[in-house]
Design an enzyme around this catalytic site. Structure first.
Site, PDB file in Angstrom:
ATOM      1  N   ILE A  27       0.826  -1.206   0.000  1.00 49.88           N
ATOM      2  CA  ILE A  27       0.000   0.000   0.000  1.00 49.88           C
ATOM      3  C   ILE A  27       0.855   1.248   0.000  1.00 49.88           C
ATOM      4  O   ILE A  27       0.575   2.227  -0.692  1.00 49.88           O
ATOM      5  CB  ILE A  27      -0.938  -0.004   1.223  1.00 49.88           C
ATOM      6  CG1 ILE A  27      -1.919  -1.174   1.110  1.00 49.88           C
ATOM      7  CG2 ILE A  27      -1.703   1.298   1.329  1.00 49.88           C
ATOM      8  CD1 ILE A  27      -2.830  -1.330   2.291  1.00 49.88           C
ATOM      9  N   GLY A  31      10.627   5.939   4.638  1.00 54.87           N
ATOM     10  CA  GLY A  31      11.771   5.751   5.503  1.00 54.87           C
ATOM     11  C   GLY A  31      11.444   5.049   6.799  1.00 54.87           C
ATOM     12  O   GLY A  31      12.324   4.487   7.442  1.00 54.87           O
ATOM     13  N   GLY A  33       9.291   2.504   6.978  1.00 57.93           N
ATOM     14  CA  GLY A  33       8.828   1.151   6.744  1.00 57.93           C
ATOM     15  C   GLY A  33       7.749   1.081   5.692  1.00 57.93           C
ATOM     16  O   GLY A  33       7.334   2.089   5.120  1.00 57.93           O
ATOM     17  N   ASP A 158       0.498  12.771  19.971  1.00 53.96           N
ATOM     18  CA  ASP A 158       0.672  13.259  18.597  1.00 53.96           C
ATOM     19  C   ASP A 158      -0.652  13.198  17.836  1.00 53.96           C
ATOM     20  O   ASP A 158      -0.713  12.743  16.702  1.00 53.96           O
ATOM     21  CB  ASP A 158       1.744  12.446  17.866  1.00 53.96           C
ATOM     22  CG  ASP A 158       2.169  13.122  16.557  1.00 53.96           C
ATOM     23  OD1 ASP A 158       2.083  14.369  16.477  1.00 53.96           O
ATOM     24  OD2 ASP A 158       2.578  12.417  15.625  1.00 53.96           O
TER      25      ASP A 158
END
Length: 915
Positions: A27, A31, A33, A158
């Site tokens: 998909i 950087g 993964g 986050d």
């Protein structure tokens, strides 16, 4: 479908396996993964797999923390949080498996501005915004997800639109929960154009989060808790409502400075029809100081939930430009999102600028028809309607006043209503009437009976359709029943020294209930929190005043006539700070411990000044004409009058300075004299036939026992009957040999027992069934017993022989309570459900146990003080009138002084707390 970058670390193709999972498609990659769609052959379902760089395995401490946080996220089983199924390693690289979602991120639904490094979508150019209603819908789901995680001690750190996913069926899922702090790299901050979405590393004195959504404490590199998520939530909600970032500067430093020093531009409330309450919620989330934000996300979710029921006219979306059609993506997003991390030290010499002022406090008065029940009113959760009890053509009944209209209308079928409470969607009202808990749907239809409630003392209704209520005025615990009806089951149980659990209110989580414990030992009095899931209740406040939870985190209660607010953390059930005055001279009913105010989830307050119920003993003839009063009106909760056999003295309950005692009164002088002085509840006085002794109930030993004291007060009271169950004296046989009393048994409800006053004094049951058998009285010759029972489904009046139970006769025809014999035994009186006093001619056989009873005849409306504190319990209650030797009635009535004071409505009431 997002584009796949050229940099692919493992380049697994369809057919490859990662552990037991078979890859079906790549998909996305970057950087941090690759993200794959895979098939789990064991369960036959699609999953999403993110394979992380092998560098994670090279650092054992980092890998350990990754596994620890991944397991913590996997423990978050909530419909608004992405479900994590598994973790493992493949060729030395860690991977994480989650549910596979179809839809798009919230960022994809927001208007233009770049979405960050590596964005799979181009920025939007149409400048549109989410409809306000849709923004609220998403916000509620996000808040519920946050609350579930915070309850387990996990903070996101986050939260941003990229980490909120909207599925094809409009469900919201929070991504990357609890993992943000683990994705650490040495990447430096990128250029200013990307600053609002670039994450930065968390080390001592450093930051963690995404610039533009970080809280001030994150910017300063300080320790953070769940309130940092509340700030980020506010930034996300602001963006959904306004179409622009809350904090954004030309450079990274400018953005960080704005977070620390500046307030976002004012939301376009007028242009977008944003409710002021919603704007205040956003402003509070974005407070610079964590202490000034919502104390918990439970409180935040509760405040937002109230907005969901607003009418469509209040959440009309502003016109938007036509949007280009877009294809929904099949997009797998994992808990561990790609975070480009960097280090950025931030000076701590910033200052906080004062937040934009809240709207001013406004007040308006709602004038109601006259009422003799000034305490029965309630605001709807959305703050748009007021239900209240007032007098009408059919007597006292429930009225409805939409606050955007000038007139109120009575609700048919609600005659005799008291203590209304609302359904959470503001579309139905619960109330008490005729000894029942009822509901009425505002869409139409007759009221529905939900459960028995002889003298209800408050109810509350949650989003799951559960109603928690207090069925009687005395020694009873909270009960629960479905809003569609059914068999009530206990929520709480009376602990040692407790007299009554009443005035329940659901807290924002819909599982815990705030309630008042009163009437028992003073050391047990107070406001408690109980859970539908069981466990021992926790005391929050002491005293005998009911409290009400008010968003965004206050307890409201009346103290010495002043309505005060005190900070309250609903999640932890703790109060903080000192009470702050809100309104003066607010009415309080000392008999019910209920105060004349209500507050809505939408931030609207209603209260009524004064309105204390006054009661008085009056003489009434058979035509209902008042022939005289015994003393002046009393604001100290007169209840349970007992007339001495000579008709010259009366014993009565009276609550004075918060203490319930027995008082005696000479009817010639009309001046009450205190007879008992214990700090416990002393109640239900009863004269001996010769007038020399007074028996009463008292809970000074933990349950209500029977005590006896000389009427002249020459000696202290002595225990007469001490058992493990509550009991109340009802009558004394004419010859003085037997005391009739009521007791409560968990297996057989309320029963009637006899206590012989000679010999072994061994009590024996008279009426013992699985129903409530209450309010018994001997006939003047002592051979018959009249009582009330709900064995037929409602309370009716019955007569049976005494002491041998040889049959029984029902003498009421349409319900009845409070039976009383005429002194010559030729008539039996009782009170019908419509409050009229009924008379039944009785012919008692002199030599056999048989009787003839005529059809009951109505005498007059009684105006009896049904709201009086009927100690010790509703099912152990006694009649509120007595029959004199000359045939007159001594009645404890509500003084016919209809309250005309208005109900004051206060909008933005919390703004006044900051002044």
């Amino acid at each position: 479908i997002p584009a796949v970058p050229n940099t692919i670390l493992m380049a697994l193709t369809p057919g490859h396996r990662i552990g037991p999972y078979e890859i079906t498609a790549l998909i996305g990659a970057g950087g941090m993964g690759e993200v794959y769609r895979a098939r789990d052959p064991r369960l036959g379902r699609d999953v999403a797999i993110k394979v992380l760089p092998a560098a994670f395995s090279a650092d054992p401490d980092r890998l350990r923390r990754f596994e620890q946080e991944a397991r913590a996220a996997a423990a978050l089983n909530h419909p608004n949080i992405l479900a994590v199924h598994d973790i493992g390693t493949h060729d030395g690289a860690p991977y994480i498996v989650s549910e596979f979602l179809e839809g798009e991120t919230l960022r994809s639904r927001l208007p233009g501005s770049r979405v960050g490094v590596g964005s799979p979508r181009a920025p939007r150019e149409d400048g549109g915004t989410l409809p306000v209603r849709k923004a609220v819908e998403y916000a509620i789901q996000i808040a519920h997800g946050l609350a579930a995680a915070h309850e387990k001690g996990i903070t996101h750190r986050d939260l941003k639109p990229e980490n909120v996913f909207v599925t094809a069926d409009e469900r919201v899922k929070i991504l990357d929960f609890g993992l943000a702090k683990l994705t650490q790299t040495g990447a430096a901050l990128a250029d200013a154009s990307n600053a609002p979405t670039i994450p930065v590393e968390s080390q001592p004195g450093m930051m963690l989060g995404t610039i533009g959504y970080m809280s001030p404490e994150q910017v300063r590199g300080l320790p953070v808790d769940h309130r940092a998520d509340v700030f980020a939530f506010g930034a996300v909600l602001y963006e959904m409502l306004s179409g622009r970032r809350a904090f954004r500067g030309d450079t990274t430093v400018d953005t960080l400075t704005a977070i620390l020093q500046e307030d976002p531009p004012t939301l376009p409330t007028a242009e977008r029809h944003i409710p002021p309450t919603l704007a205040r919620i956003v402003e509070r989330c974005l407070e610079k100081s964590p202490a000034a934000r919502f104390k918990s996300t439970d409180d935040l979710a509760f405040a937002l939930q109230s907005l969901e029921t607003l009418s469509s006219a209040s959440l009309v979306p502003a016109p938007v430009a036509a949007r280009k059609s877009r294809e929904r993506v099949a997009w797998a997003l994992l808990v561990l999102a790609g975070l480009a991390l960097g280090a950025l030290a931030v000076p701590t010499t910033f200052y906080f600028r004062r937040a934009a002022p809240e709207p001013a406090v406004t007040r308006l008065d709602v004038v109601t028809p006259p009422t003799t029940d000034a305490f029965s009113f309630a605001l709807s959760p959305d703050g748009r309607q007021l239900a209240f009890v007032a007098n009408g053509e059919k007597g006292s009944q429930l009225w409805l006043r939409p606050l955007d209209q000038v007139a109120a209308q009575p609700l048919a079928g609600t005659e005799g209503a008291s203590y209304p409470f609302w359904a959470p969607d503001s579309r139905a009202i619960g109330f008490f009437a005729g000894g029942k808990l009822k509901r009425i749907d505002l869409a139409g239809g007759a009221p529905q009976v939900l459960a028995d409630a002889p003298s209800g003392r408050g109810g509350t209704w949650n989003h799951d359709g559960v109603i928690v209520f207090t069925p009687t005025a005395g020694a009873t615990a909270l009960m629960r029943v479905m809003a569609t009806g059914g068999t009530p089951v206990p929520v709480t149980r009376l602990a040692a020294g407790q007299g009554s659990h009443r005035w329940p209110q659901f807290l924002p989580d819909g599982r815990r209930v705030l309630f008042l414990v009163t009437l028992g030992q003073p050391q047990t009095h107070g406001v408690y929190v109980a859970s539908l899931d069981g466990g021992e209740p926790t005391r929050v406040l002491t005293g005998e005043t009911a409290a009400v939870y008010a968003p965004p985190g206050y307890l409201l209660r009346v103290s010495q006539g002043v309505l005060v607010a005190q900070r309250f953390d609903a999640a932890r059930a703790t109060v903080a700070g000192e009470p702050i005055p809100v309104a003066q001279a607010v009415g309080t009913d000392d008999g019910t411990f209920h105060s004349a105010f209500s507050v809505s989830a939408a931030g609207v307050l209603a209260y009524r000044a004064g309105g204390a119920t006054r009661r008085q003993l009056v003489w009434v003839d058979r035509m209902g004409k008042v022939q005289g009063a015994v003393g002046p009106p009393d604001e100290n909760s007169l209840a349970n009058p007992a007339l001495a056999h000579d008709g010259q003295r009366v014993a009565v309950n009276r609550t004075f300075q918060g203490n319930a005692d027995v008082w005696l009164m000479d009817l010639g002088r009309g001046v009450p004299s205190r007879f008992t002085f214990d700090a416990a509840v002393d109640s239900q006085p009863l004269w001996s036939p010769d007038g020399n002794q007074v028996v009463f109930s008292s809970n000074r030993r933990g349950v209500f026992d029977l005590f006896e004291k000389p009427a002249n007060g020459a000696k202290d009271e002595q225990p007469l009957l001490v058992t493990s169950q509550d009991k109340a004296a009802l009558d004394w046989s004419p010859d003085g040999s037997v005391l009739l009393y009521a007791t409560q048994d968990p297996k057989t409800a309320s029963d009637l027992w006899a206590l012989p006053l000679t010999g072994e004094r061994k009590p024996f049951p008279i009426v013992q069934t699985s129903f409530d058998d209450i309010e018994g009285q001997f006939s003047p010759d002592g051979r018959w017993l009249a009582y009330a029972s709900n064995e037929s489904g409602r309370y009716e009046i019955y007569i049976r022989p005494f002491p041998e139970p040889r049959g029984k006769w029902q003498v009421s025809t349409a319900g009845g309570l409070q039976p009383r014999w005429r002194r010559d035994g030729t008539q039996l009186y009782y009170v019908a459900p419509d409050t009229r006093l009924m008379a039944v001619p009785i012919r008692l056989a002199s030599d056999t146990h048989s009787l003839d009873a005529d059809v009951p005849a109505a005498l007059f409306p009684t105006r009896l003080a049904s709201g009086a504190a009927i100690f010790p319990a509703g099912s152990l209650s006694r009649a509120q009138y007595a029959v004199a030797p000359d045939g007159r009635f001594l009645m404890n009535v509500t003084v016919d002084e209809a309250v005309t004071s208005p109900i004051t409505i206060v909008q933005n009431w919390t703004a006044g707390l900051k002044k």
